[in-house]
Design a protein around this motif. Sequence first.
Motif, PDB file in Angstrom:
ATOM      1  N   GLY A 198      -0.875   4.313  -0.059  1.00  0.00           N
ATOM      2  CA  GLY A 198      -1.830   5.372   0.269  1.00  0.00           C
ATOM      3  C   GLY A 198      -1.181   6.348   1.242  1.00  0.00           C
ATOM      4  N   THR A 199      -1.911   7.409   1.575  1.00  0.00           N
ATOM      5  CA  THR A 199      -1.319   8.481   2.384  1.00  0.00           C
ATOM      6  C   THR A 199      -0.791   7.969   3.728  1.00  0.00           C
ATOM      7  N   ALA A 200      -1.618   7.232   4.447  1.00  0.00           N
ATOM      8  CA  ALA A 200      -1.207   6.780   5.787  1.00  0.00           C
ATOM      9  C   ALA A 200       0.018   5.880   5.692  1.00  0.00           C
ATOM     10  N   CYS A 201       0.024   4.990   4.724  1.00  0.00           N
ATOM     11  CA  CYS A 201       1.154   4.070   4.577  1.00  0.00           C
ATOM     12  C   CYS A 201       2.389   4.805   4.067  1.00  0.00           C
ATOM     13  N   CYS A 253       0.832  -1.198   0.000  1.00  0.00           N
ATOM     14  CA  CYS A 253       0.000   0.000   0.000  1.00  0.00           C
ATOM     15  C   CYS A 253       0.873   1.256   0.000  1.00  0.00           C
ATOM     16  N   CYS A 269      -7.099  -0.359   5.412  1.00  0.00           N
ATOM     17  CA  CYS A 269      -6.854  -0.651   6.828  1.00  0.00           C
ATOM     18  C   CYS A 269      -5.707   0.236   7.305  1.00  0.00           C
ATOM     19  N   CYS A 270      -5.923   1.554   7.159  1.00  0.00           N
ATOM     20  CA  CYS A 270      -4.870   2.541   7.393  1.00  0.00           C
ATOM     21  C   CYS A 270      -4.326   2.518   8.822  1.00  0.00           C
ATOM     22  N   VAL A 294       1.014  -1.157   5.429  1.00  0.00           N
ATOM     23  CA  VAL A 294       0.300  -2.410   5.188  1.00  0.00           C
ATOM     24  C   VAL A 294       0.747  -3.035   3.872  1.00  0.00           C
ATOM     25  N   ALA A 335      -3.222   2.182  -3.969  1.00  0.00           N
ATOM     26  CA  ALA A 335      -3.393   3.463  -3.291  1.00  0.00           C
ATOM     27  C   ALA A 335      -3.826   3.308  -1.840  1.00  0.00           C
ATOM     28  N   CYS A 336      -4.756   2.474  -1.520  1.00  0.00           N
ATOM     29  CA  CYS A 336      -5.142   2.296  -0.112  1.00  0.00           C
ATOM     30  C   CYS A 336      -5.841   0.963   0.022  1.00  0.00           C
ATOM     31  N   LEU A 337      -5.394   0.172   0.978  1.00  0.00           N
ATOM     32  CA  LEU A 337      -5.998  -1.147   1.168  1.00  0.00           C
ATOM     33  C   LEU A 337      -7.148  -1.097   2.170  1.00  0.00           C
TER      34      LEU A 337
HETATM   35  S1  FES Z   1      -3.156   4.138   3.248  1.00  0.00           S
HETATM   36 FE1  FES Z   1      -2.447   2.115   3.399  1.00  0.00          FE
HETATM   37  S2  FES Z   1      -4.159   1.051   4.085  1.00  0.00           S
HETATM   38 FE2  FES Z   1      -4.879   3.023   3.783  1.00  0.00          FE
END
Ligand code: FES
Length: 160
Positions: free
Chosen positions: A88-91, A86, A130-131, A136, A126-128
């Motif tokens: 995504g932003t959090a990851c 992942c 489970c931020c 992740v 981009a996002c799985l």
């Molecule tokens: S940003 Fe990685 S799970 Fe949402």
Amino acid sequence: MNPPSQHHTRRKESAFARVLKARRGKRGALIPLLQQSQGIFGYLPEDALTRIARALSLSPAEVYGVATFYGQFRLFPAGRHLITVCHGTACHVASAERISETIGRLLKINPGATTPDRRFTLQHVACLGCCSLSPVMMINADVYGRVAPAGIPAILERYR
Ligand code: FES
């Protein structure tokens, strides 16, 4: 009774025919249709690209161009195990880049590629969803949260 593989192929074919029918004529649906098709076949077979082009009244070259532009699409079957990292932003904030780098170094492949022995395919998403577990990654349907680069070799060992 048909062997399971034939049965499997028929199910994929009818699922593909259904999504194609649902989006016929909707040019703006190209990307969702490519995503759905990859979800069904595991990659985008050439024949599927041709049929998508026909259904959306686009040229095969346009469809092929989009399919090769985005890293999320694969034109060849994936390896036995699909690693999804992942970004995504959090990851991303939680150093997803280090996860990808470590996997890339261990397996000697870039995102979107498959190892020569076809054991692993590496992809980024981009996002799985489970931020809270970032960073992740998934291998097939298994989710790994709070992944540390040092723990990756042991995780990969589980998949032969
Ligand atoms: S940003 Fe990685 S799970 Fe949402």
